[in-house]
Design a protein around this motif. Sequence first.
Motif, PDB file in Angstrom:
ATOM      1  N   LEU A  52       0.873  -1.275   0.096  1.00  5.05           N
ATOM      2  CA  LEU A  52       0.079  -0.032  -0.063  1.00  5.05           C
ATOM      3  C   LEU A  52       0.879   1.412   0.033  1.00  5.05           C
ATOM      4  O   LEU A  52       1.851   1.303   0.925  1.00  5.05           O
ATOM      5  CB  LEU A  52      -0.939   0.069   1.258  1.00  5.05           C
ATOM      6  N   ALA A  53       0.291   2.242  -0.792  1.00  8.46           N
ATOM      7  CA  ALA A  53       1.458   3.483  -0.943  1.00  8.46           C
ATOM      8  C   ALA A  53       0.698   4.253   0.412  1.00  8.46           C
ATOM      9  O   ALA A  53      -0.335   4.317   0.672  1.00  8.46           O
ATOM     10  CB  ALA A  53       1.069   4.111  -2.233  1.00  8.46           C
ATOM     11  N   GLY A  58       4.658  14.564   3.805  1.00  7.22           N
ATOM     12  CA  GLY A  58       5.502  14.671   2.426  1.00  7.22           C
ATOM     13  C   GLY A  58       6.275  13.558   1.891  1.00  7.22           C
ATOM     14  O   GLY A  58       6.851  13.356   0.568  1.00  7.22           O
ATOM     15  N   MET A  59       6.406  12.622   2.911  1.00  9.85           N
ATOM     16  CA  MET A  59       7.392  11.451   2.648  1.00  9.85           C
ATOM     17  C   MET A  59       6.612  10.105   2.136  1.00  9.85           C
ATOM     18  O   MET A  59       5.694   9.704   2.904  1.00  9.85           O
ATOM     19  CB  MET A  59       8.097  11.117   3.909  1.00  9.85           C
ATOM     20  N   LEU A  60       6.743   9.757   0.936  1.00 13.03           N
ATOM     21  CA  LEU A  60       6.119   8.561   0.335  1.00 13.03           C
ATOM     22  C   LEU A  60       6.880   7.320   0.829  1.00 13.03           C
ATOM     23  O   LEU A  60       7.961   7.345   0.889  1.00 13.03           O
ATOM     24  CB  LEU A  60       6.137   8.707  -1.101  1.00 13.03           C
ATOM     25  N   ASP A  61       6.015   6.363   1.181  1.00 15.03           N
ATOM     26  CA  ASP A  61       6.578   4.931   1.691  1.00 15.03           C
ATOM     27  C   ASP A  61       5.639   3.843   0.994  1.00 15.03           C
ATOM     28  O   ASP A  61       4.313   4.032   0.704  1.00 15.03           O
ATOM     29  CB  ASP A  61       6.549   5.041   3.131  1.00 15.03           C
ATOM     30  N   GLY A  62       5.799   2.694   1.442  1.00 14.94           N
ATOM     31  CA  GLY A  62       5.054   1.508   0.952  1.00 14.94           C
ATOM     32  C   GLY A  62       4.848   0.653   2.137  1.00 14.94           C
ATOM     33  O   GLY A  62       6.094   0.169   2.693  1.00 14.94           O
ATOM     34  N   CYS A 144      -4.253   6.999  -3.385  1.00 20.86           N
ATOM     35  CA  CYS A 144      -4.068   6.001  -2.593  1.00 20.86           C
ATOM     36  C   CYS A 144      -4.007   4.687  -3.495  1.00 20.86           C
ATOM     37  O   CYS A 144      -4.847   4.660  -4.572  1.00 20.86           O
ATOM     38  CB  CYS A 144      -4.847   5.858  -1.751  1.00 20.86           C
ATOM     39  N   PHE A 145      -2.972   3.962  -3.572  1.00 24.10           N
ATOM     40  CA  PHE A 145      -2.990   2.712  -4.642  1.00 24.10           C
ATOM     41  C   PHE A 145      -2.402   1.531  -3.854  1.00 24.10           C
ATOM     42  O   PHE A 145      -1.593   1.670  -2.933  1.00 24.10           O
ATOM     43  CB  PHE A 145      -2.255   2.925  -5.913  1.00 24.10           C
ATOM     44  N   ILE A 146      -2.585   0.301  -4.289  1.00 27.29           N
ATOM     45  CA  ILE A 146      -1.899  -0.832  -3.923  1.00 27.29           C
ATOM     46  C   ILE A 146      -1.268  -1.476  -5.026  1.00 27.29           C
ATOM     47  O   ILE A 146      -1.607  -1.427  -6.340  1.00 27.29           O
ATOM     48  CB  ILE A 146      -2.853  -1.820  -3.268  1.00 27.29           C
ATOM     49  N   ASN A 159       9.862  -2.171  -0.893  1.00 25.38           N
ATOM     50  CA  ASN A 159       8.632  -1.444  -1.047  1.00 25.38           C
ATOM     51  C   ASN A 159       8.361   0.174  -1.194  1.00 25.38           C
ATOM     52  O   ASN A 159       7.799   0.407  -2.256  1.00 25.38           O
ATOM     53  CB  ASN A 159       7.839  -1.897   0.382  1.00 25.38           C
ATOM     54  N   LYS A 160       9.258   0.917  -0.833  1.00 23.67           N
ATOM     55  CA  LYS A 160       9.366   2.314  -1.095  1.00 23.67           C
ATOM     56  C   LYS A 160       9.687   2.685  -2.452  1.00 23.67           C
ATOM     57  O   LYS A 160       9.101   3.455  -2.971  1.00 23.67           O
ATOM     58  CB  LYS A 160      10.275   2.886   0.041  1.00 23.67           C
TER      59      LYS A 160
END
Length: 170
Positions: A52-53, A58-62, A144-146, A159-160
């Motif tokens: 999952l995103a 502001g920090m993108l992760d998975g 939001c996406f998976i 993942n990230k």
Amino acid sequence: PAAFHDIHKGFIRAVDSRSGDAMDQSGTTATVMLVKSDAVIVASLGDSRAVLATRSNGMLDGIQLTKDHTAADPEEKQSVEEKGGFVAIRNGMARVNGSLVVTRSIGDQGLSSFLSQTPDVFPFSRKELLARCGDLNEDKVVPCFIILASDGLWDTVNNKEAVQMVEEVV
């Protein structure tokens, strides 16, 4: 879970019908997702994965939603041993009977008696997943996406990095 077992049986029947073929040693992992109006259910076996995103400050992760079923995991190793198999290190990796990294799969006829065909099932409410999306839930540009993918991706990027690659394309 029964569907995974049915697919495994069909896979083995197809392999048996082509005896002596290279398919004798073939197998696969699986990750599936069912999206309903109020729930999302993810099921997986092997080392394919659902991620999952999420974004926070502001920090993108998975966030990994599934568990990798590999011989390096103590619980998975115990399951293999309880079925009469063993785990050995080969080329630096824990492997079922010295051969296969995954402990759950569809197919893999020669090792299937030591493997599981039962997926882990992870139910989420849509509200729960949207909350985990963090700031992406409000982002109008990148929703939001998976990501559902096999080890072909996960052996190459974490993942990230996978989530960042999708964001770059979207």
